[in-house]
Each structure stands twice: as C-alpha cells, then as structure tokens.
Design a protein around this motif. Sequence first.
Motif, PDB file in Angstrom:
ATOM      1  N   UNK B 180       0.825  -1.206   0.000  1.00 21.92           N
ATOM      2  CA  UNK B 180       0.000   0.000   0.000  1.00 21.92           C
ATOM      3  C   UNK B 180       0.860   1.257   0.000  1.00 21.92           C
ATOM      4  N   UNK B 181       2.036   1.169   0.631  1.00 21.33           N
ATOM      5  CA  UNK B 181       2.935   2.312   0.601  1.00 21.33           C
ATOM      6  C   UNK B 181       3.584   2.463  -0.772  1.00 21.33           C
ATOM      7  N   UNK B 183       2.040   1.710  -3.569  1.00 23.63           N
ATOM      8  CA  UNK B 183       0.985   2.354  -4.370  1.00 23.63           C
ATOM      9  C   UNK B 183       0.913   3.845  -4.074  1.00 23.63           C
ATOM     10  N   UNK B 184       1.006   4.178  -2.800  1.00 22.11           N
ATOM     11  CA  UNK B 184       0.990   5.589  -2.414  1.00 22.11           C
ATOM     12  C   UNK B 184       2.109   6.338  -3.132  1.00 22.11           C
ATOM     13  N   UNK B 186       3.524   5.646  -5.863  1.00 26.15           N
ATOM     14  CA  UNK B 186       3.230   5.810  -7.287  1.00 26.15           C
ATOM     15  C   UNK B 186       2.209   6.913  -7.516  1.00 26.15           C
ATOM     16  N   UNK B 188       1.735   9.475  -5.700  1.00 28.96           N
ATOM     17  CA  UNK B 188       2.348  10.771  -5.394  1.00 28.96           C
ATOM     18  C   UNK B 188       3.441  11.107  -6.402  1.00 28.96           C
ATOM     19  N   UNK B 190       6.447   9.725  -6.716  1.00 30.35           N
ATOM     20  CA  UNK B 190       7.785   9.767  -6.130  1.00 30.35           C
ATOM     21  C   UNK B 190       8.804   9.132  -7.075  1.00 30.35           C
ATOM     22  N   UNK B 194      13.743   9.160  -3.883  1.00 37.27           N
ATOM     23  CA  UNK B 194      12.896   9.597  -2.767  1.00 37.27           C
ATOM     24  C   UNK B 194      12.162   8.398  -2.172  1.00 37.27           C
ATOM     25  N   UNK B 198      12.604   7.738   1.710  1.00 43.98           N
ATOM     26  CA  UNK B 198      11.495   8.074   2.610  1.00 43.98           C
ATOM     27  C   UNK B 198      10.642   6.865   2.975  1.00 43.98           C
ATOM     28  N   UNK B 199      10.639   5.810   2.137  1.00 43.83           N
ATOM     29  CA  UNK B 199       9.741   4.684   2.388  1.00 43.83           C
ATOM     30  C   UNK B 199      10.498   3.384   2.635  1.00 43.83           C
ATOM     31  N   UNK B 202      13.279   3.702   5.939  1.00 46.48           N
ATOM     32  CA  UNK B 202      12.615   3.718   7.254  1.00 46.48           C
ATOM     33  C   UNK B 202      11.804   2.459   7.512  1.00 46.48           C
ATOM     34  N   UNK B 203      11.192   1.917   6.450  1.00 48.34           N
ATOM     35  CA  UNK B 203      10.391   0.706   6.620  1.00 48.34           C
ATOM     36  C   UNK B 203      11.238  -0.500   6.964  1.00 48.34           C
TER      37      UNK B 203
END
Lengths: 250, 285
Positions: B180-181, B183-184, B186, B188, B190, B194, B198-199, B202-203
Amino acid sequence: MTMPSVSDSGLATDAAEGSVVLERVTRAFQGRRVLNEISLHIAAGEFVALLGMSGSGKSTLLRALAGLDEEVEGEGLIRVPTARSVLFQDSRLLPWESVLDNITLGLDGPDPAQAGRQALASVGLAGRESAWPGQLSGGEQQRVALARSLVRRPQLLLADEPFGALDALTRLKMHALLRALVGRLRPTVILVTHDVDEALALASRVLVLGNGRIADDFRLDLDHPRHSDDPRLVGYRQRLLITLGVTESA
Amino acid sequence: MSAEGSTLGGRITSSTPRTAQASSRPGGTRLVPRRLTPLGRLLGPLVLLALWELAAQTGLLSPKLLAAPSTALITGYDMLANGTLLPHWLASAWRAWWGLGIGVAAAVLLALASGLTRIGEASIDSLVQIKRAIPTLALIPLAILWLGIGETMKIALIAGSVFVPVYINTHAAIKGIDIRHVELARTLGLGKAVFIRRIVLPGALPGFFTGLRLSVTSCWASLVVLEQINTTQGIGYLMNRARDYGQTEIIVVGLVIYMVLGLASDAAVRAIERSTLRYRKVIGS
C-alpha cells in the motif's frame, strides 16, 4: 480471448482541464471481465459518485484511472489529467514521518512546508504538524490524507471509499469538510462508495456499475446543504436502491 | 463426626463474603502474571551466583574445574588495576568492531541491492542463503590460505559471521515493504531515490535493528577461536593461555567480559533503536 496488456491500451495523461474520458475500457481478472467496454465522459468540475454492489468493478475502475492496475489484463483508452490525487480507504500515512512530512511527501514548489501547513489548517488540524500519525484518531488520519491529496492541487481527485472505515458521526463531518474543500479548489472528483446516502449527499452526478457496465447514470441538480427528507432525494434514493437490487421492504 | 461437622461449617462461612465483593476494580481471576520489576528479573542469576559461591566455599567445586565468583572478581579487579587487562580488551575490541563495521555495511548494501533489483535478488540472495548454511568457523582453514594468519583474516571472518543476521533481517524487511505504501508512492509520483529514502529505508529499519542486535553480541563470539591463531593479545588469547596454566579464575574473567560486552552492546543498540523508531508505541518495551 486474448487481451493486450495495459501498456498497449495506453493511459494518456493530457486531458484538458480536468475532464476524464474512457473509451471501451475493459479489465479482466483471469479471463473474467470486471469492466466490460465502458465508455464514459466526465466533465471538469463534476463530482461523480460511483456506486455498485461489492465486486461490481468500482474499485477496479478507480484503480484504472489512478494508473495502479499495470498487472491487470485489459484494453481501451483512458484519458485523465496529469495532476491527480488518490484518497484511499486507509489513510496510508507513513508511520515514521510526522504529519507535516506526510503531507509534503514528494511535493515540489517554492515552499512545500508552508503549503503543507496551510493544507493541514484547511482540514482543521493546525498545530498538529509534528505529531506522529499513530497519535491521531482514524478520522484525523483521514483528514491528513485529504490534506496530502489536496495540497497537490489536483485537477482530478480519485477517492476509493475514503470514509468507509470511519464511524457514522465522523463520516458526516468528513462529508461537510470534503464538500467545502472541493467547493473551494474545484477539482473533478470521482468518489467510489457503497453508501447510497453518501452519494446523494455529495455528488453532482451518480454512476452505478453493475455486471461490468454502467447500469445507471444521472445528474443531481440539487443545492447544498441537502436534506435527506427532500422528496427529490427520496425519489433518487428509491431509484438507486432498485438499480442496486435492494428493495426497502426486504 | 463432630470434627467433620465443624469443617463443613468453616467452609460455609468462608464462602459467604464472595457474594458481595467491594472493590474499585472488579475483576475475575488473574490469568496472566503481573509484569516483573527490573530487580525481579535478576532473581535467577543471583540464585545461581549464590549457589556457585557456596559450592566453591564448601569445597564441593574444585578451583581446578571452576573458580569461585569471588576469586574471579578479585582476579579481574587486579588485572584491571595493574593494567594487564586493558591491552587484551583493546585488541579484541579492535577486531570485533572492525569486523562489525565491515560486516554490517556490506550486509546493508547487499540487502538493498537484492531487495530492490531483480538482478540483485537473482545473483546475491541465494549465495547468502548458502553462506548462511556454512558455519563461519568452518571457513578458518580457507581464510588462512587466502588471507594469511594476521588481522585481516580475523576481521574478515568476524565480518562474515556478523553479515548474515543483518542481511537476512534487512532483506526480509525490504521485501516486506507494505504494497500500500508502494501504491501511495506511485500516486504521489515519487522518484526512485525519494522512494528509497522516505519509504524503503525507514520501513526496513526495524528489521535492520533486529539483525544488528544479534550481530553486536555475536561479533565477540568468534574471537575465542580466532585468537588462538598467531596472536599474543586479546580476551580469547588470555582465556586459552589460562586453560594451559589451569587458571580457571581468568577464564571466568574472560567469560564475564564477553557477557558485559554483549549486554552493553545490546543495550546500546536498543537505546538507538528506541530513539530512531520512537514513532512506534510498542507494547512491552
């Protein structure tokens, strides 16, 4: 039946002024057609509620418009604006980023932080910039997600049951907020929902999907705020429930 | 007969107050034990230490087999005071931390390469799984042939053993990034850089820390064996020499040093983890 992949069908992204065009759009999962040659024109600034039973293909259609269905078989032509935002059912906030950093994630422009703060204030959460998403309630998280969508000034806002997981009271507040913000920013909106009353409260046009085709399509020329006991709304409600195969006596 | 009657009567009176139980927190039987205080956690070790000291003092435990805790404590203090311990500790720490640094850096880079690219996954991941099945110490003969018997060989082997847990956990965390992140990212729009910064990173951090916690304690473990080879300094060397001379108190000192280093490293990583992942409200920590 063989269908070319979506890369052949094309997702052109230069439609003028926020309008959306679909021509004979088909999507299938393992040969089963969820969307069957749908053709549709949505004018800029329309607020479309997309209704349908579970499995009627409303989310499939929304994901096709969002460009999130590369893996899905399909064909047809889709034209959507480049500036588009998606509002998901879950807020999809990154738990490790502050509220403000979530809103400005990937945002260009002269002063993203300032734009982010304004967007946060516009959803009524001024002062919560440095909170973690985990510290917010479900409704507040969804408001941050709304701010993240709108700070990008989308010409098209795609919303996939964004209020489905919220309690009834919070949902009503979110309806008012969404209507106010959309009224100000004037994007085209396509809102997927299974809630007939939500559709009637918000939309300027209602589309009903059934068996992969458009089963109903009408405009709601009613002013806001709308009262649910308005006889015209009662009539539309009846019509939608019949199209959706629900009889109120049941 | 009369005794039986009185017991019966006693039972009846004791059960009457149960009908009206006044309490600010009404509740049933406690099903899970209450949480331990930090001091309560030390009960097991303290009991063991007391039994050990007792056995040594009463002569049940010969100092040829195992020195008393008190003897080891005095020996350790003397070695610290007269400066014989520090050079050994520094030599071991130098090897362990170089190995740790190199191993962790390599693990993170390769985990990113195999987690984010198809060619990386195809070429790296299976090799690491094979490496994981081979005990690090089994590589000593080859490592000596390739790298000699000096420090390079020792650091390389420590790096190799540290590498595996960090790689496995970081790689699993990257592969487990929430779709889901993705997809987010995509929607946005990014870019790849990035998205990773950012994803993905940290994940993957919680998984990385799990691996790191295993590694900071295990980086010392290989030293006992490795410091038998061509060296005159190090905790492992000290312990092996003590074995030759039958000085069990020095062996105990060495074990305690490993324990302290292990616990301290683990606590340090956990402190970093807590401040880095402070967005998480983890229950029980």
